[in-house]
Write an enzyme that holds these catalytic residues in place. Structure first.
Site, short mmCIF file in Angstrom:
data_model
loop_
_atom_site.label_atom_id
_atom_site.label_comp_id
_atom_site.label_asym_id
_atom_site.label_seq_id
_atom_site.Cartn_x
_atom_site.Cartn_y
_atom_site.Cartn_z
CE LYS A 160 23.50 37.36 -10.33
NZ LYS A 160 22.40 36.36 -10.38
CG HIS A 181 18.00 31.79 -17.65
ND1 HIS A 181 18.78 32.86 -17.28
CD2 HIS A 181 16.73 32.24 -17.57
CE1 HIS A 181 18.01 33.90 -17.00
NE2 HIS A 181 16.76 33.53 -17.18
NE ARG A 195 13.11 44.30 -17.80
CZ ARG A 195 13.53 43.24 -18.50
NH1 ARG A 195 12.74 42.71 -19.42
NH2 ARG A 195 14.72 42.71 -18.27
CE LYS A 238 16.76 35.95 -20.12
NZ LYS A 238 15.49 36.47 -19.60
CB ILE A 256 24.53 26.54 -10.40
CG1 ILE A 256 24.07 26.76 -8.96
CG2 ILE A 256 24.02 25.20 -10.92
CD1 ILE A 256 22.58 26.85 -8.80
N GLY A 276 21.05 42.70 -17.36
CA GLY A 276 21.71 42.68 -18.66
C GLY A 276 23.15 42.21 -18.63
N GLY A 277 23.51 41.45 -17.59
CA GLY A 277 24.86 40.91 -17.50
C GLY A 277 25.89 41.87 -16.95
#
Length: 447
Positions: free
Chosen positions: A158, A208, A292, A237, A203, A164-165
């Site tokens: 990561k 989520h 935010r 999402k 995982i 945002g992926g």
């Protein structure tokens, strides 16, 4: 109290903030790019000012232009909404230097929590459970691979500045690690200008779960329950609900207390979200904190009865939270669907264009957050989300039926949308039963 607030955003969140300001008796300033001249937020605000051409870099991400617009219009504060500059520590610092109130946490907190590796380290020091992984940031693929071999596969690479992926890759086999690490790192450099990476044990099929928090300047922090955001495509999402169908009161209390502790560990102020992964054994792990307002904040508003934008503004004005944790009770169940101008059958290709016909649902417990209207032209330069449908009812079953009805009533002609795809998900037996995870689409909608 603020006299005038400039909204450094566009689309439905800009409209949402304008409405909240009106109800508080605060004047508003809308900023827009030249292609957004006819956008709804420019028409609803008390004033509007052009800040540049279509490119986000030259308009909605142009810090100097936005600060200048704030000074010219004599606004007291800037509300950044979500996306764009909402989690940009440099912009928040610029506001502080110019004596403009940034409606959100301080630049130091944004910087601290925006760096995912640093946030992870802070949580470990505060005894917040985190996913097993690298304790320090990594920069070189070979060094990272040695750590990955110790942590074990599958592993998630990561970007420290990610969101945002972007800048993320799941590595399932040792021989793929170097290649995937380079891919994720290059994506991080392109998206965030930062090559700092970290790693977490992947995982398999978690939920989520995120907790909404509110924190004032005086150290008071409360949570407003959880949102289940497990229905995702490529870490983006699509459907959110509150409360989660899997979380009982004892676990909610425990996770909520951890979310509050996480906020207190960094001296948080404003509305924010603490995100967790929850495995099938009931173990939960801190993932990140969003400094935010979230796209999915309406589901929390529906079950809590609070207006999160108004609360953000009141906190920024220096008010003390008017609620304690004992005052917060969740009523019923809420679900949100994000409607995007995109074509799922063409790999979710964006579909800009003119909305030639628009019919939106209504009725008791149905809320629409949008900035589009009939004959509005969706520009190709920004996010493809055009509206959100939020429903609320006494039970999850009733809320699902209400969402099925609402989705079935929507008519959007002139552009492609993901409406039918969302309807299929909402009607899927596994979704209805609550048996969902972040791998839901991968497992049941491979085609």
């Amino acid at each position: 109290m603020f006299h005038k607030i400039l909204i450094a955003n566009r689309g439905e969140i800009a409209v949402r903030i304008i409405r909240a300001c009106r109800e508080l008796g605060i004047k508003t300033v809308a900023v827009y790019s030249d292609v957004d001249r006819e956008a709804l937020h420019t028409q609803l605000a008390d004033e509007s000012i052009c800040i540049g051409p279509a490119s986000s870099l030259k308009s909605y991400l142009n810090m100097e232009q936005i600060i200048s617009a704030t000074i010219i219009t004599k606004a007291d504060a800037i509300h950044p909404g979500f996306g764009f500059l909402s989690e940009n520590a440099k912009f928040a610092a610029m506001c502080e230097k110019c004596n403009i109130k940034f409606i959100g946490p301080s630049s130091d907190v944004i910087s601290h929590m925006g760096n995912k590796a640093r946030a992870r380290q802070t949580m470990m020091e505060a005894n917040i459970p985190v996913i097993p992984g690298s304790e320090m940031p990594v920069f070189e693929a070979e060094e990272a691979k040695e750590l990955a071999d110790q942590i074990g596969y599958p592993i998630m690479v990561k970007a420290s500045s990610g969101g945002g992926g972007k800048g993320m890759r799941i590595v399932e086999k040792e021989e793929d690690f170097i290649r995937y690490f380079h891919m994720a790192q290059q994506e991080a450099i392109n998206a965030f200008g930062d090559n700092t990476m970290y790693m977490e044990k992947y995982i398999v099929s978690p939920r989520h779960i995120e907790f909404q928090i509110l924190a004032d300047h005086y150290g008071n922090v409360i949570h407003l329950g959880e949102r289940d955001c497990s229905i995702q495509r490529r870490h983006q999402k699509m459907i959110e609900e509150s409360p989660s169908s899997i979380i009982k009161e004892e676990l909610r209390k425990k996770m909520g207390e951890v979310a509050i502790a996480a906020a207190q560990a960094v001296g948080y102020e404003s509305a924010g979200t603490v995100e967790f992964l929850l495995d099938y054994s009931g173990n939960f792990y801190f993932m990140e904190m969003n400094t935010r307002i979230q796209v999915e904040h309406p589901v929390t508003e529906m079950v809590s009865g609070l207006d999160l934008i108004k609360e953000q503004i009141r906190i920024a004005e220096g008010e003390t939270l008017s609620y304690t944790q004992k005052d917060i009770t969740l009523q019923g169940h809420a679900i949100e669907c994000r409607i995007n101008a995109e074509n799922p059958s063409k790999n979710f290709m964006p579909s800009p264009g003119i909305i030639k016909r628009l019919l939106l649902p209504g009725g008791n417990g149905v809320r629409i957050d949008t900035a589009v209207y009939q004959d509005y032209e969706i520009p190709p330069y920004y996010d493809s989300m055009i509206l959100k449908i939020i429903v609320h009812d006494k039970t999850r079953t009733e809320a699902i039926r209400k969402m099925q009805t609402a989705l079935g009533e929507v008519i959007v002609e002139g552009v492609d949308t993901n409406l039918d795809f969302l309807y299929e998900i909402i009607c899927h037996e596994k979704f209805i039963s609550g048996d969902i995870s972040t791998s839901f689409l991968q497992d049941y909608f491979k085609e």
